[in-house]
Design an enzyme around this catalytic site. Structure first.
Site, PDB file in Angstrom:
ATOM      1  N   ASP A   1     -14.667 -24.888   9.844  1.00 57.81           N
ATOM      2  CA  ASP A   1     -13.772 -23.941   9.183  1.00 57.81           C
ATOM      3  C   ASP A   1     -14.078 -22.531   9.681  1.00 57.81           C
ATOM      4  O   ASP A   1     -15.212 -22.067   9.602  1.00 57.81           O
ATOM      5  CB  ASP A   1     -13.967 -24.004   7.662  1.00 57.81           C
ATOM      6  CG  ASP A   1     -13.054 -23.040   6.926  1.00 57.81           C
ATOM      7  OD1 ASP A   1     -11.930 -23.454   6.594  1.00 57.81           O
ATOM      8  OD2 ASP A   1     -13.463 -21.886   6.692  1.00 57.81           O
TER       9      ASP A   1
ATOM     10  N   TYR B   1     -12.924 -13.354  10.992  1.00 57.41           N
ATOM     11  CA  TYR B   1     -14.381 -13.452  11.069  1.00 57.41           C
ATOM     12  C   TYR B   1     -14.921 -12.968  12.413  1.00 57.41           C
ATOM     13  O   TYR B   1     -16.103 -12.661  12.542  1.00 57.41           O
ATOM     14  CB  TYR B   1     -14.850 -14.890  10.838  1.00 57.41           C
ATOM     15  CG  TYR B   1     -14.471 -15.479   9.500  1.00 57.41           C
ATOM     16  CD1 TYR B   1     -14.157 -14.680   8.410  1.00 57.41           C
ATOM     17  CD2 TYR B   1     -14.418 -16.857   9.329  1.00 57.41           C
ATOM     18  CE1 TYR B   1     -13.800 -15.232   7.193  1.00 57.41           C
ATOM     19  CE2 TYR B   1     -14.066 -17.421   8.110  1.00 57.41           C
ATOM     20  CZ  TYR B   1     -13.762 -16.598   7.055  1.00 57.41           C
ATOM     21  OH  TYR B   1     -13.406 -17.147   5.848  1.00 57.41           O
TER      22      TYR B   1
ATOM     23  N   LYS C   1      -7.434 -19.363  10.177  1.00 59.65           N
ATOM     24  CA  LYS C   1      -6.590 -18.698   9.186  1.00 59.65           C
ATOM     25  C   LYS C   1      -5.852 -17.486   9.737  1.00 59.65           C
ATOM     26  O   LYS C   1      -6.374 -16.757  10.589  1.00 59.65           O
ATOM     27  CB  LYS C   1      -7.456 -18.263   7.992  1.00 59.65           C
ATOM     28  CG  LYS C   1      -8.286 -19.396   7.385  1.00 59.65           C
ATOM     29  CD  LYS C   1      -9.205 -18.897   6.292  1.00 59.65           C
ATOM     30  CE  LYS C   1     -10.158 -19.997   5.859  1.00 59.65           C
ATOM     31  NZ  LYS C   1     -11.248 -20.201   6.833  1.00 59.65           N
TER      32      LYS C   1
ATOM     33  N   HIS D   1      -4.641 -16.754   4.909  1.00 57.51           N
ATOM     34  CA  HIS D   1      -5.941 -16.407   4.348  1.00 57.51           C
ATOM     35  C   HIS D   1      -5.838 -15.831   2.932  1.00 57.51           C
ATOM     36  O   HIS D   1      -6.642 -16.153   2.055  1.00 57.51           O
ATOM     37  CB  HIS D   1      -6.641 -15.400   5.270  1.00 57.51           C
ATOM     38  CG  HIS D   1      -8.127 -15.468   5.215  1.00 57.51           C
ATOM     39  ND1 HIS D   1      -8.933 -15.192   6.294  1.00 57.51           N
ATOM     40  CD2 HIS D   1      -8.979 -15.776   4.218  1.00 57.51           C
ATOM     41  CE1 HIS D   1     -10.196 -15.330   5.965  1.00 57.51           C
ATOM     42  NE2 HIS D   1     -10.253 -15.682   4.705  1.00 57.51           N
TER      43      HIS D   1
END
Length: 417
Positions: free
Chosen positions: A149, A154, A183, A216
């Protein structure tokens, strides 16, 4: 739509999927001497159907053969009226020494028939060293994880992609055996930006598609290159796109083959209802939310289950490394109930919290970049919490504590909490 022998759905978004890879070492189990030895030539059935060792194999084989409904039902019904002798069962039991797991995760409903019940989450952390995420993903795959994931925001999709490339190249896994979730970020909610963000993620991951693509947050930011556009008052600059428009743009990603399934993250019940009211061409597969004994979100969980939406749990440990953490936050892994159960089963508190979700049938994505902890967390699949243990943990839900409130978003009109 494919089903297994017990009638379980073996499809994702209406498309049949195999229960394990073509290169599985027990692919030819039905031709083993043990099975041939007890075959009954006078009957129209395969004796292996009577053994639970073969359920996943049968499901895959039935997808390969275009049987009519009548023929399929006739074969299954005959299996229910047959009897294997003690000697037959003893012969089949000799196959157990192979100890091969077709699906290395406890099965859960819908899209997560493929994603499994335990994933490794690779999230943003300001102190992450270069290659730390890559090493973590390699360690996770070597330990047996098959669901990774991640997310565009990120900033570590490239390392995830490098790790996947390396483990596919050395033959540890194939692309089809790995389930990748990423996401869509808030600054790409405009329909014309959705494809751009997807293509950027695929480039970083070095993939042609992802298995699951999530929105997200339901909160749109102002479009642009800045992922965190701030106004003079210190608040986020709000975008004008409604999340329902974003969802409809995401559906086109499935049509283009860039995502096998799509879902959302951090959506509340009212927001899910609005998406479900759309003339959707692709179902909402997942709602990924903060979930743990302090925040069981029973109303949301029940609603999602009633609509066939899988709830996926993030922050199962109470997000101890969360940059938004405040001094008043309790420490979930030090809660007396969690510590008591850890001592009772002689396991770390983290395994109690992971197993809590598995017992509830909820896919869980604990975050870690430490190889030893990644390997240890995987042991949760072989544990068992009793009904009494789960009742003890359920008493913690009254705290209703959220570790990831994302406070800077509170002024956004679509803030979900």
């Amino acid at each position: 739509m494919g089903t297994c022998l017990l009638g379980k759905d073996m499809s994702v978004n209406g498309k049949d999927t195999a229960c394990r890879a073509d290169n599985c070492p027990t692919k030819d189990t039905e031709n083993t001497p043990e099975v041939d030895k007890i075959s009954h030539p006078k009957t129209c059935y395969n004796p292996q159907w009577k053994s639970s060792y073969q359920l996943h194999h049968i499901a895959a084989e039935r997808q390969k053969k275009e049987w009519s409904a009548d023929h399929k039902n006739a074969k299954v019904c005959k299996a229910l009226d047959l009897k294997l002798s003690t000697e037959d069962m003893q012969d089949l039991s000799t196959l157990g020494s192979r100890a091969h797991r077709f699906v290395p995760f406890a099965p859960v409903p819908s899209v997560c028939d493929s994603c499994g019940s335990l994933a490794i989450a690779e999230t943003f952390h300001p102190t992450s060293e270069k290659n730390k995420v890559k090493e973590a993903v390699i360690a996770a795959i070597d330990a047996g994880y098959r669901h990774i994931d991640c997310a565009w925001v990120y900033g570590n999709e490239e390392e995830v992609g490098e790790a996947l490339k390396e483990k596919c190249a050395d033959g540890t896994v194939t692309r089809e055996e790995i389930f990748i979730t990423t996401k869509l970020w808030n600054s790409f909610h405009s329909p014309e930006d959705v494809l751009k963000n997807m293509e950027d993620s695929l480039k970083h991951l070095q993939l042609s598609y992802v298995d699951l693509y999530l929105m997200h947050w339901p909160t749109a930011f102002k479009s642009g290159d800045n992922p965190f556009p701030m106004g003079p008052d210190g608040g986020f600059l709000v975008g004008s796109t409604d999340y329902t428009q974003t969802w409809q743009a995401m559906e086109k990603l499935v049509e283009k083959g860039l995502a096998k399934s799509i879902g959302v993250s951090n959506f509340n019940v009212a927001q899910l209802k609005r998406v479900l009211e759309l003339p959707n061409t692709v179902p909402v597969a997942v709602n990924q939310v903060e979930l743990h004994p302090y925040l069981p979100q029973q109303e949301l969980f029940t609603f999602c289950k009633s609509k066939g939406i899988t709830v996926m749990a993030y922050s199962p440990f109470g997000s101890p490394g969360n940059p938004f953490r405040v001094a008043e936050d309790p420490t979930l892994m030090e809660d007396p109930v969690v510590v008591k159960l850890a001592k009772k089963h002689n396991i770390p508190p983290a395994l109690v919290l992971i197993r809590y979700h598995i017992e509830n049938g909820t896919p869980v994505i604990p975050k870690s970049t430490t190889p030893s902890r990644i390997q240890e967390n995987f042991k949760a699949l072989d544990l068992k919490l009793s009904t009494e243990d789960m009742q003890d943990l359920s008493t913690l839900g009254s705290r209703a504590h959220r570790f990831v409130p994302f406070a800077p978003l509170r002024t956004h009109p679509d803030f979900p909490f």
